[in-house]
Design an enzyme around this catalytic site. Structure first.
Site, PDB file in Angstrom:
ATOM      1  N   LYS A 116     -99.654 111.886  29.103  1.00 41.65           N
ATOM      2  CA  LYS A 116     -99.490 113.354  28.652  1.00 41.65           C
ATOM      3  C   LYS A 116     -98.862 114.042  29.622  1.00 41.65           C
ATOM      4  CE  LYS A 116    -101.672 111.819  25.165  1.00 41.65           C
ATOM      5  NZ  LYS A 116    -100.857 111.702  23.880  1.00 41.65           N
ATOM      6  N   LYS A 157    -108.337 117.413  29.620  1.00 38.08           N
ATOM      7  CA  LYS A 157    -107.824 116.623  28.873  1.00 38.08           C
ATOM      8  C   LYS A 157    -107.578 115.324  29.596  1.00 38.08           C
ATOM      9  CE  LYS A 157    -105.479 119.721  25.650  1.00 38.08           C
ATOM     10  NZ  LYS A 157    -104.328 120.172  25.178  1.00 38.08           N
ATOM     11  N   GLY A 163    -106.271 111.408  19.802  1.00 38.64           N
ATOM     12  CA  GLY A 163    -107.186 111.361  18.927  1.00 38.64           C
ATOM     13  C   GLY A 163    -108.641 112.321  19.351  1.00 38.64           C
ATOM     14  N   GLU A 199    -106.057 122.567  31.447  1.00 41.58           N
ATOM     15  CA  GLU A 199    -105.052 123.535  30.900  1.00 41.58           C
ATOM     16  C   GLU A 199    -106.007 124.845  30.712  1.00 41.58           C
ATOM     17  OE1 GLU A 199    -101.688 121.023  28.657  1.00 41.58           O
ATOM     18  OE2 GLU A 199    -103.455 121.851  27.408  1.00 41.58           O
ATOM     19  N   LYS A 200    -105.184 125.934  30.616  1.00 37.12           N
ATOM     20  CA  LYS A 200    -105.767 127.361  29.918  1.00 37.12           C
ATOM     21  C   LYS A 200    -105.994 126.749  28.424  1.00 37.12           C
ATOM     22  CE  LYS A 200    -106.824 131.500  29.363  1.00 37.12           C
ATOM     23  NZ  LYS A 200    -107.969 132.176  29.925  1.00 37.12           N
ATOM     24  N   HIS A 207    -102.443 124.469  14.452  1.00 37.53           N
ATOM     25  CA  HIS A 207    -101.795 123.249  15.271  1.00 37.53           C
ATOM     26  C   HIS A 207    -100.524 123.030  14.288  1.00 37.53           C
ATOM     27  CE1 HIS A 207    -102.443 118.737  16.590  1.00 37.53           C
ATOM     28  NE2 HIS A 207    -101.358 118.954  16.210  1.00 37.53           N
ATOM     29  N   LYS A 236    -107.891 115.784  12.555  1.00 37.69           N
ATOM     30  CA  LYS A 236    -107.388 116.427  11.409  1.00 37.69           C
ATOM     31  C   LYS A 236    -108.087 115.921   9.903  1.00 37.69           C
ATOM     32  CE  LYS A 236    -102.890 116.027  13.683  1.00 37.69           C
ATOM     33  NZ  LYS A 236    -101.573 115.613  13.835  1.00 37.69           N
ATOM     34  N   ARG A 291     -95.374 107.311  16.196  1.00 35.99           N
ATOM     35  CA  ARG A 291     -95.824 106.320  14.990  1.00 35.99           C
ATOM     36  C   ARG A 291     -95.675 107.212  13.739  1.00 35.99           C
ATOM     37  NH1 ARG A 291    -100.488 108.799  14.435  1.00 35.99           N
ATOM     38  NH2 ARG A 291    -101.821 109.349  16.163  1.00 35.99           N
ATOM     39  N   VAL A 294    -100.883 109.948   9.792  1.00 35.10           N
ATOM     40  CA  VAL A 294    -101.492 109.922   8.648  1.00 35.10           C
ATOM     41  C   VAL A 294    -101.148 111.009   7.375  1.00 35.10           C
ATOM     42  CG1 VAL A 294    -103.710 110.187   7.506  1.00 35.10           C
ATOM     43  CG2 VAL A 294    -103.443 109.308  10.014  1.00 35.10           C
TER      44      VAL A 294
END
Length: 444
Positions: A116, A157, A163, A199-200, A207, A236, A291, A294
């Site tokens: 990331k 993070k 996920g 991060e803030k 999203h 999600k 990838r 879903v």
């Protein structure tokens, strides 16, 4: 073009890939664990190979077992689906080294976007706005400095995460001191990499993600955005395309950013560039997934493009067949999970009664059938209901009808169908005022 493809996955996505392969005249090889012996993907494939016991680490995540199946079957390509090893650089590298084709981006690309921090560096280079925070991995002292600079709340993070795992929201220094070691420990356990960044924390964002396709000749095309703001525990549950919350100008802006990112890293295959949108309408880069997603069917419903077919064509060395994307109407996808609708705890069991909805604008992707016993070893996703309408209002009304028809019953088996019914009745969803924390508010 391939003559035979092995699908290194299970469940509904394996069924999904088999269907496209069959339409393309490509033979398919299913792999399955002992718990999936009676799964629909095993029944539909031209060949099937057992690769081990129920535990994922000894079957679907076991690279030597999967490669043995590839060799025994003489498959020329490997489609990884989503989850499991779909974004594992080592798996992609081993497939390619064996003389087979990994139907996805290269191992080098997967390694880049899987980190990331490195992905954020690429985003910054091409001018994609980033959420204020650390430029790289942090220890407590550095995290403390960043938090004081960007102001609490902040989010921790995992550098190799995905996920929703390895994420901690922190509201003050005391919480930071407590949660940073926990986040690092979870990241190490889940991804083998304890590096984290800070991060803030954007309060109640939406999203957004852009579906892209890119061939090995430098052609990149965006198929539009999807909104995925209905989530629980960063997972999600409902996705729709297009988003009712952005303008056409914002849509084009997001597509331009996604294409620029892909071109910078010479991306090849199907992928998704993900963004957060704050309450002022500002967009921030989140990550890129290398990838099939879903939620890819909602994009297929409004474009008429078979994304899996394009994946396979691109992997076989062909150029993108799409010159212009024409979108029509609205599509919404509902993830149907074998779980308690109130607690979201898994609730597997035998399917004794099943009725799938149908009619105009309805699609159901699933691997279950009457008599099928849902195993407790894997993700709780058992079906996806995708609805289309000329307008968002029509899509919502069609979804209400379809959910009313959808019946999955069995002893001890629970699903979240009733939850989706409740969601559709809320004023916030009808008016597209929902955000990533809306579910938590709704369940209070």
């Amino acid at each position: 073009m391939f003559k035979k493809i092995l699908i290194a996955n299970r469940g509904e996505i394996a069924v999904r890939v088999i269907r496209t392969c069959r339409e393309m005249g490509i033979r398919t090889v299913a792999v399955y664990s002992e718990a999936d012996r009676d799964s629909m993907h095993v029944k539909l494939a031209d060949e099937s190979i057992c690769i081990g016991p129920p535990e994922p680490l000894k079957s679907y995540l076991d690279i030597p077992r999967l490669m043995a199946a590839v060799e025994v079957s003489s498959a020329e390509g490997v489609h990884p689906g989503y989850g499991f090893l779909s974004e594992n650089p080592k798996f992609a590298q081993i497939v390619e080294a064996s003389g087979k084709v990994f139907i996805g981006p290269s191992a080098e690309t997967l390694e880049l976007i899987g980190d990331k921090i490195k992905a954020k560096e690429v985003a910054k280079k091409v001018g994609i706005p980033l959420v204020p925070g650390s430029d790289g991995p942090v220890d407590f002292q550095k995290a403390l400095e960043i938090a004081k600079e960007v102001k609490y709340p902040v989010v921790i993070k995992s550098a190799s995460g995905g996920g929703g795992r390895g994420i901690r929201v922190v509201y003050d220094e005391k919480e930071l001191r407590e949660k940073l070691p926990l986040a690092m420990q979870e990241a190490k356990s889940a991804f083998g990499d304890e590096r984290v960044y800070v991060e803030k924390y954007i309060v109640n964002p939406k999203h957004m993600e852009v579906q892209v396709l890119a061939d090995r000749y430098g052609n990149v095309i965006a198929l539009g955005e999807r909104e995925c703001s209905i989530q629980r525990r960063y997972q999600k549950l409902v996705e729709e395309a297009p988003s009712a919350s952005i303008s056409e100008e914002q849509r084009k802006y997001l597509e331009e950013l996604a294409i620029a990112f892909c071109k910078e890293i010479n991306y090849v295959g199907a992928g998704t560039v993900e963004f957060l949108m704050d309450q002022e309408g500002n967009f921030y880069f989140m990550e890129m997934n290398g990838r099939i997603q879903v939620e890819h069917p909602v994009t297929e419903m409004i474009t008429g493009i078979d994304i899996v077919r394009e994946q396979i064509r691109i992997a076989s060395g062909e150029k993108l067949s799409i010159k212009k994307v024409e979108r029509r109407g609205y599509a919404i996808e509902f993830r149907i999970n074998a779980e308690d609708p109130n607690t979201f705890l898994p609730s597997p069991g035998r399917v004794d009664k099943l009725f799938l909805p149908g009619g105009l604008g309805i699609r159901v992707d699933t691997h279950i059938y009457c008599g099928y016993k849902i195993p407790p070893f894997y993700d709780s996703l058992i079906a996806k209901l995708i609805v289309w309408g000329k307008s968002r209002e029509e899509a919502i009304n069609r979804a209400k009808r379809a959910l009313q028809e959808f019946i999955i019953e069995g002893e001890g088996l629970k699903t979240n169908i009733d939850f989706h019914k409740r969601l559709l009745s809320t004023r916030e969803f009808k008016m597209a005022k929902h955000h990533v924390k809306f579910l938590e508010e709704m369940m209070l």
